[in-house]
Design a protein around this motif. Structure first.
Motif, PDB file in Angstrom:
ATOM      1  N   ASN A 240      -3.316 -32.982  33.081  1.00  0.00           N
ATOM      2  CA  ASN A 240      -3.962 -31.682  33.156  1.00  0.00           C
ATOM      3  C   ASN A 240      -3.950 -31.158  34.591  1.00  0.00           C
ATOM      4  O   ASN A 240      -3.844 -31.918  35.559  1.00  0.00           O
ATOM      5  N   LEU A 241      -4.124 -29.845  34.693  1.00  0.00           N
ATOM      6  CA  LEU A 241      -4.151 -29.147  35.972  1.00  0.00           C
ATOM      7  C   LEU A 241      -5.446 -28.350  36.061  1.00  0.00           C
ATOM      8  O   LEU A 241      -5.797 -27.617  35.130  1.00  0.00           O
ATOM      9  N   LYS A 242      -6.157 -28.476  37.186  1.00  0.00           N
ATOM     10  CA  LYS A 242      -7.374 -27.714  37.429  1.00  0.00           C
ATOM     11  C   LYS A 242      -7.244 -26.973  38.750  1.00  0.00           C
ATOM     12  O   LYS A 242      -6.777 -27.546  39.744  1.00  0.00           O
ATOM     13  N   ALA A 243      -7.669 -25.719  38.745  1.00  0.00           N
ATOM     14  CA  ALA A 243      -7.693 -24.925  39.968  1.00  0.00           C
ATOM     15  C   ALA A 243      -9.021 -24.184  40.015  1.00  0.00           C
ATOM     16  O   ALA A 243      -9.422 -23.552  39.032  1.00  0.00           O
ATOM     17  N   LYS A 244      -9.731 -24.271  41.159  1.00  0.00           N
ATOM     18  CA  LYS A 244     -11.071 -23.710  41.253  1.00  0.00           C
ATOM     19  C   LYS A 244     -11.251 -22.969  42.572  1.00  0.00           C
ATOM     20  O   LYS A 244     -10.821 -23.428  43.630  1.00  0.00           O
ATOM     21  N   TYR A 245     -11.885 -21.802  42.484  1.00  0.00           N
ATOM     22  CA  TYR A 245     -12.369 -21.101  43.676  1.00  0.00           C
ATOM     23  C   TYR A 245     -13.894 -21.128  43.648  1.00  0.00           C
ATOM     24  O   TYR A 245     -14.510 -20.922  42.588  1.00  0.00           O
ATOM     25  N   TYR A 246     -14.512 -21.364  44.794  1.00  0.00           N
ATOM     26  CA  TYR A 246     -15.974 -21.422  44.830  1.00  0.00           C
ATOM     27  C   TYR A 246     -16.488 -20.721  46.083  1.00  0.00           C
ATOM     28  O   TYR A 246     -15.814 -20.617  47.110  1.00  0.00           O
ATOM     29  N   TYR A 247     -17.723 -20.241  45.954  1.00  0.00           N
ATOM     30  CA  TYR A 247     -18.411 -19.572  47.066  1.00  0.00           C
ATOM     31  C   TYR A 247     -19.861 -20.032  47.081  1.00  0.00           C
ATOM     32  O   TYR A 247     -20.534 -20.029  46.041  1.00  0.00           O
ATOM     33  N   HIS A 248     -20.363 -20.430  48.255  1.00  0.00           N
ATOM     34  CA  HIS A 248     -21.739 -20.896  48.408  1.00  0.00           C
ATOM     35  C   HIS A 248     -22.451 -20.012  49.433  1.00  0.00           C
ATOM     36  O   HIS A 248     -21.999 -19.911  50.588  1.00  0.00           O
ATOM     37  N   ASP A 249     -23.534 -19.393  49.029  1.00  0.00           N
ATOM     38  CA  ASP A 249     -24.410 -18.634  49.920  1.00  0.00           C
ATOM     39  C   ASP A 249     -25.561 -19.565  50.309  1.00  0.00           C
ATOM     40  O   ASP A 249     -26.443 -19.851  49.501  1.00  0.00           O
ATOM     41  N   ILE A 250     -25.543 -20.058  51.557  1.00  0.00           N
ATOM     42  CA  ILE A 250     -26.384 -21.184  51.965  1.00  0.00           C
ATOM     43  C   ILE A 250     -27.612 -20.706  52.730  1.00  0.00           C
ATOM     44  O   ILE A 250     -27.531 -19.813  53.579  1.00  0.00           O
ATOM     45  N   GLU A 251     -28.745 -21.337  52.441  1.00  0.00           N
ATOM     46  CA  GLU A 251     -29.967 -21.157  53.210  1.00  0.00           C
ATOM     47  C   GLU A 251     -30.306 -22.468  53.916  1.00  0.00           C
ATOM     48  O   GLU A 251     -30.064 -23.553  53.392  1.00  0.00           O
ATOM     49  N   ASP A 252     -30.897 -22.354  55.093  1.00  0.00           N
ATOM     50  CA  ASP A 252     -31.363 -23.526  55.853  1.00  0.00           C
ATOM     51  C   ASP A 252     -30.233 -24.520  56.115  1.00  0.00           C
ATOM     52  O   ASP A 252     -30.340 -25.724  55.805  1.00  0.00           O
ATOM     53  N   VAL A 253     -29.133 -24.018  56.681  1.00  0.00           N
ATOM     54  CA  VAL A 253     -28.016 -24.895  57.044  1.00  0.00           C
ATOM     55  C   VAL A 253     -28.521 -26.006  57.960  1.00  0.00           C
ATOM     56  O   VAL A 253     -29.268 -25.771  58.915  1.00  0.00           O
ATOM     57  N   VAL A 254     -28.129 -27.244  57.658  1.00  0.00           N
ATOM     58  CA  VAL A 254     -28.543 -28.400  58.459  1.00  0.00           C
ATOM     59  C   VAL A 254     -27.526 -28.625  59.566  1.00  0.00           C
ATOM     60  O   VAL A 254     -26.350 -28.889  59.304  1.00  0.00           O
ATOM     61  N   ASP A 255     -27.973 -28.493  60.813  1.00  0.00           N
ATOM     62  CA  ASP A 255     -27.103 -28.638  61.975  1.00  0.00           C
ATOM     63  C   ASP A 255     -27.996 -28.839  63.191  1.00  0.00           C
ATOM     64  O   ASP A 255     -29.219 -28.794  63.098  1.00  0.00           O
ATOM     65  N   GLN A 256     -27.397 -29.027  64.346  1.00  0.00           N
ATOM     66  CA  GLN A 256     -28.170 -29.201  65.569  1.00  0.00           C
ATOM     67  C   GLN A 256     -28.835 -27.891  65.984  1.00  0.00           C
ATOM     68  O   GLN A 256     -28.220 -26.830  65.961  1.00  0.00           O
ATOM     69  N   MET A 257     -30.111 -27.969  66.373  1.00  0.00           N
ATOM     70  CA  MET A 257     -30.870 -26.810  66.817  1.00  0.00           C
ATOM     71  C   MET A 257     -31.595 -27.141  68.127  1.00  0.00           C
ATOM     72  O   MET A 257     -31.976 -28.295  68.365  1.00  0.00           O
ATOM     73  N   PRO A 258     -31.787 -26.145  69.007  1.00  0.00           N
ATOM     74  CA  PRO A 258     -32.437 -26.435  70.293  1.00  0.00           C
ATOM     75  C   PRO A 258     -33.942 -26.614  70.129  1.00  0.00           C
ATOM     76  O   PRO A 258     -34.585 -25.910  69.360  1.00  0.00           O
ATOM     77  N   VAL A 259     -34.499 -27.585  70.870  1.00  0.00           N
ATOM     78  CA  VAL A 259     -35.953 -27.763  70.943  1.00  0.00           C
ATOM     79  C   VAL A 259     -36.445 -27.592  72.378  1.00  0.00           C
ATOM     80  O   VAL A 259     -37.647 -27.580  72.619  1.00  0.00           O
ATOM     81  N   SER A 260     -35.506 -27.482  73.313  1.00  0.00           N
ATOM     82  CA  SER A 260     -35.810 -27.192  74.712  1.00  0.00           C
ATOM     83  C   SER A 260     -34.517 -26.664  75.336  1.00  0.00           C
ATOM     84  O   SER A 260     -33.463 -26.708  74.703  1.00  0.00           O
TER      85      SER A 260
END
Length: 430
Positions: A240-260
């Protein structure tokens, strides 16, 4: 400044998982299913470093890191499946989860204790769900429903804190079967990533030997996800063959943030986007021989919390592809399968307030495996991994104070050879 590093590591541990499920029929149209899973793991890690600064002529730098980690998860789930009539069925139930991690971390630098922490994080989660499936037309099926997730996170040890979260997660999926061989799917759902309890513990950077403090206020990443998928069954049992397009609208992305002005921690940096294309081909190459090819192309965007620019989300590889060949021998007294798998992963980037790291691999990953199907539904699988002796390479740019302030302090290059290693997995059903 030339630097000679002498490094020794010891990493010991274990992990295991047990599971059980039981299904019972209530009547001809209803079934109740119970599931239980429990896993535990333990790790005892020690790393000693001696740095000699050859040209600068300064004193040696010595450090010792000792970390003991114990973590586990217990899941209990009950599901009720009901066929109401020929055109409508439903699935509902309750899932209870208990997660924990215990970590003791000691970091000694030049005979001075830089970190001596004891942390325990516990998550208790309850998820209720109901999903219905309607056969609107012979060729058109609608799946719709929602789950509701409540979680309680408690932190103890050097830091004590308790937080509660509640998230509804609706889902809708429409399947349109053009023919017996072709199907289109349109789906939309609300996704909440599960917490990685290790993100709430302090750690030590393996390259710079610097302490990385945790953020006790970290929250889950949430997103609305849309996907369009095409699937085709190949003729003559060809796969079988599968092909998918996806889109994610993200809240609260987890990444480095400044604290000072000069320090950052893992946190939530705002909204972002992720979209991509995934293609998978599974086909028969010969009798009892199958080939699989997977390709993922990904693009992301988020606002950098350090300088306000739009950039890619840290840690995301923008293209990944794998190819696998599997030969089965079902007629042997002990049926077995032999496989060969190659995976290529593109480089990715991550950053802190005062550094940018670009991580890449010299070669792809080539693995092989042998899997035996023993009596009583027992499987034994032996994997031999990294046959190409892949090397992980890190290019690091260090800034004097921060990325925003500019001023490159130094450029560093790290190389880590992963070596050849093997894994043995034994599974059974009772």
């Amino acid at each position: 400044m030339d630097q000679l590093r002498d490094l020794s590591e010891q990493d010991l541990g274990y992990n295991w998982e047990l599971g059980a499920d039981y299904a019972m029929s209530l009547d001809s149209d209803a079934q109740l299913k119970w599931q239980w899973i429990q896993n535990r793991s333990s790790r005892d890690f020690e790393r000693a470093i001696n740095d000699q600064f050859i040209l600068a002529g300064g004193p040696d730098f010595n450090s010792l890191e000792q970390k003991q980690t114990h973590n586990g998860e217990t899941i209990a789930k009950v599901s009720l499946f009901v066929s109401h009539n020929d055109a409508f069925s439903s699935r509902s139930g309750l899932e209870l989860v208990h997660n924990f991690i215990d970590q003791q971390l000691l970091l000694v630098e030049d005979s001075s204790v830089a970190e001596d922490s004891d942390q325990r994080i516990v998550e208790e989660r309850a998820v209720m769900f109901w999903f219905g499936q309607w056969q609107l037309l012979p060729e058109l099926q609608l799946d719709i429903g929602s789950s509701a997730e409540y979680s309680n996170v408690r932190q103890s040890g050097d830091l004590r804190q308790q937080r509660e979260f509640f998230y509804p997660k609706p889902q809708l999926e429409l399947n349109w079967r053009l023919s017996s061989a072709e199907t289109w799917l349109l789906g939309i759902n609300r996704e909440v990533n599960q917490l990685n309890l290790a993100d709430f513990t302090n750690s030590v950077d393996s390259d710079s030997d610097e302490l990385r403090p945790s953020n006790p206020d970290l929250e889950q990443e949430k997103s609305w996800q849309i996907r369009i998928q095409y699937e085709r069954i190949l003729a003559n049992n060809g796969g079988n063959l599968k092909a998918k397009y996806y889109y994610h609208d993200i809240e609260d992305v987890v990444d480095q943030m400044p604290v000072s002005p000069t320090e950052s921690v893992l946190g939530n940096i705002g909204d972002g986007e992720r979209h991509g294309i995934a293609v998978e081909l599974d086909t028969s190459l010969a009798e009892n021989t199958r080939g699989t090819l997977k390709l993922d192309l990904i693009d992301t965007s988020v606002t950098d919390p350090f300088n306000g620019d739009t950039r890619q989300i840290s840690g995301v590889r923008h293209n990944v592809w794998t190819a696998e060949i599997k030969q089965e021998y079902p007629d042997l007294s002990v049926p077995l399968s032999i496989g060969l798998k190659y995976a290529y992963k593109s480089r990715y980037q991550n950053r802190r307030i005062d550094e940018i790291n670009t991580v890449s691999e010299s070669d792809g990953y080539l693995d092989t495996y042998v899997e035996w199907q023993l009596p009583s539904k027992m499987n034994v699988r032996l994997d031999v991994k990294n046959l190409l002796d892949n090397t992980v390479e890190t290019d690091r740019v260090n800034f004097t104070e921060s990325i925003t302030a500019g001023g490159v302090e130094s450029n560093e290059y790290f190389e880590k050879r992963l070596g050849l290693f093997a894994e043995l997995n034994v599974s059974a059903q009772f």
